[in-house]
Scaffold this active site. Structure first.
Site, PDB file in Angstrom:
ATOM      1  N   GLN A  31      -9.187  -0.375  13.111  1.00 47.95           N
ATOM      2  CA  GLN A  31      -9.485  -1.553  13.941  1.00 47.95           C
ATOM      3  C   GLN A  31     -10.991  -1.724  14.171  1.00 47.95           C
ATOM      4  OE1 GLN A  31      -7.776  -4.120  14.887  1.00 47.95           O
ATOM      5  NE2 GLN A  31      -5.918  -3.342  13.922  1.00 47.95           N
ATOM      6  N   SER A  32     -11.799  -1.312  13.208  1.00 47.48           N
ATOM      7  CA  SER A  32     -13.247  -1.385  13.381  1.00 47.48           C
ATOM      8  C   SER A  32     -13.745  -2.827  13.507  1.00 47.48           C
ATOM      9  CB  SER A  32     -13.928  -0.720  12.180  1.00 47.48           C
ATOM     10  OG  SER A  32     -15.301  -1.066  12.132  1.00 47.48           O
TER      11      SER A  32
END
Ligand SMILES: *Cc1c(COP(=O)(O)O)cnc(C)c1O
Length: 329
Positions: free
Chosen positions: A75-76
């Site tokens: 989920q960067s």
């Protein structure tokens, strides 16, 4: 001494607003809290990373790169912003993500796929060999005759620091315009670049503003060392004569909780509270932990005597959606 900044692209919508959190400031009956809306630097490019990418991707283009390679968690926000900006600039983007491919990609991972980034997944256990992973992909593209440009985690290196060194000028202008005497600027820290950029920026301006970061992964010692390294590398690269030890790096690591990207009830409650009192959405990985830390430390008396505190909202909204089922309404 004035350092000339390297060339940059214009990708972020700046200046972002500086707003007073009227309701929360009145709730806490302490210092006034202001929020720097870096969650408004763009829509799909929202957040702090685009400020660093303005410099990093200018360098990638100047070096005539074909493919940008970077890395982060599944989920960067940094990976998503990079993928978005690459699509806009006509660059290929290859993401090295830590973790497993989601059954159905959501949040940031969905957006990465949507803009056509190539994604390689590696389990956490392989992360110690990150340099090797980068090298193998670089080689792969080389054999295809393509030039690669590698960006480290979070875009936090000497060049990336410029993003928040420049943001300090923007903040100082807003402080002047709004006639604000600011005691503290606070933010979340994950790969270190935002915090060390701000700390360096205020140092270069001989400012009395303090910068305090709330860690979301590693401890204080780690962030102080990483900040010193990045600032030293910055001063060597841009020929600015400074001792990195003179730049104050103030980090609090009391609010990490269970670990990176793990959010407990208290973090989720902070998100609900800020949303309901101010109509502002924080994210569970970075900004909610930092804001929770700030509110708690205000309660503990850490900011006693302060008049104005600025919290930098560094974005992350897309990372909230995978947590939706954790909220009970
Ligand atoms: C990456 C990120 C941070 C931390 O910034 P660093 O420069 O990596 O320390 C804070 N908030 C959000 C939403 C982020 O995506």
């Amino acid at each position: 001494m004035i350092v000339t900044s390297p060339s940059k692209l214009s990708l972020a919508h700046t200046p972002t607003p500086l707003q007073h959190l009227k309701n929360i400031s009145s709730d806490i009956r302490g210092p006034n809290i202001w929020i720097k809306r870096d969650d408004w630097t763009g829509s799909s490019t929202s957040g702090n990373k685009i400020r660093k990418l303005e410099y990093l991707l200018a360098d990638a283009l100047a070096k005539q790169s074909d493919v940008v390679i970077t890395c982060g968690g599944v989920q960067s926000n940094h990976c998503r912003a990079t993928a978005m900006a690459c699509a806009q600039l006509g660059l290929q983007c290859h993401l090295i993500l830590r973790g497993e491919k989601g059954e159905k990609p959501e949040g940031n991972e969905f957006l990465d796929a949507l803009v056509g980034a190539k994604i390689s997944y590696y389990p956490k256990s392989k992360w110690r060999e990150l340099e090797k992973i980068f090298a193998s992909h670089v080689e792969e593209y080389q054999s295809l005759g393509k030039k690669t440009y590698c960006i480290p985690t979070g875009g936090s290196n000497a060049l990336g620091l410029w993003g928040y060194v420049a943001a300090v000028k923007e903040l100082n202008e807003q402080f002047k315009e709004q006639q604000l005497s600011v005691d503290y600027v606070c933010c979340a820290t994950g790969s270190g670049g935002t915090h060390s950029g701000l700390s360096l920026g205020f140092y270069l301006e001989n400012s009395s503003v303090n910068v305090r970061a709330y860690a979301v992964c590693d401890d204080e010692a780690y962030f102080v060392e990483k900040g010193r390294e990045d600032i030293s590398s910055w001063s060597r690269t841009y020929h600015y004569d400074l001792d990195a030890n003179d730049v104050v790096l103030d980090v609090c690591d009391d609010y990490i909780g269970e670990g990176y990207a793990l959010a407990n009830e208290q973090v989720l409650n902070t998100i609900s509270y800020v949303a309901q009192r101010e109509g502002i959405v924080l994210d569970p990985v970075y900004t909610a932990k930092a804001f929770m830390g700030l509110l708690d430390e205000i309660k503990q008396g850490k900011y006693e005597g302060c008049e104005n505190i600025v919290f930098v909202h560094t974005g992350g909204i897309f990372g909230l959606f995978p947590f939706a089922s954790r909220f009970n309404f």
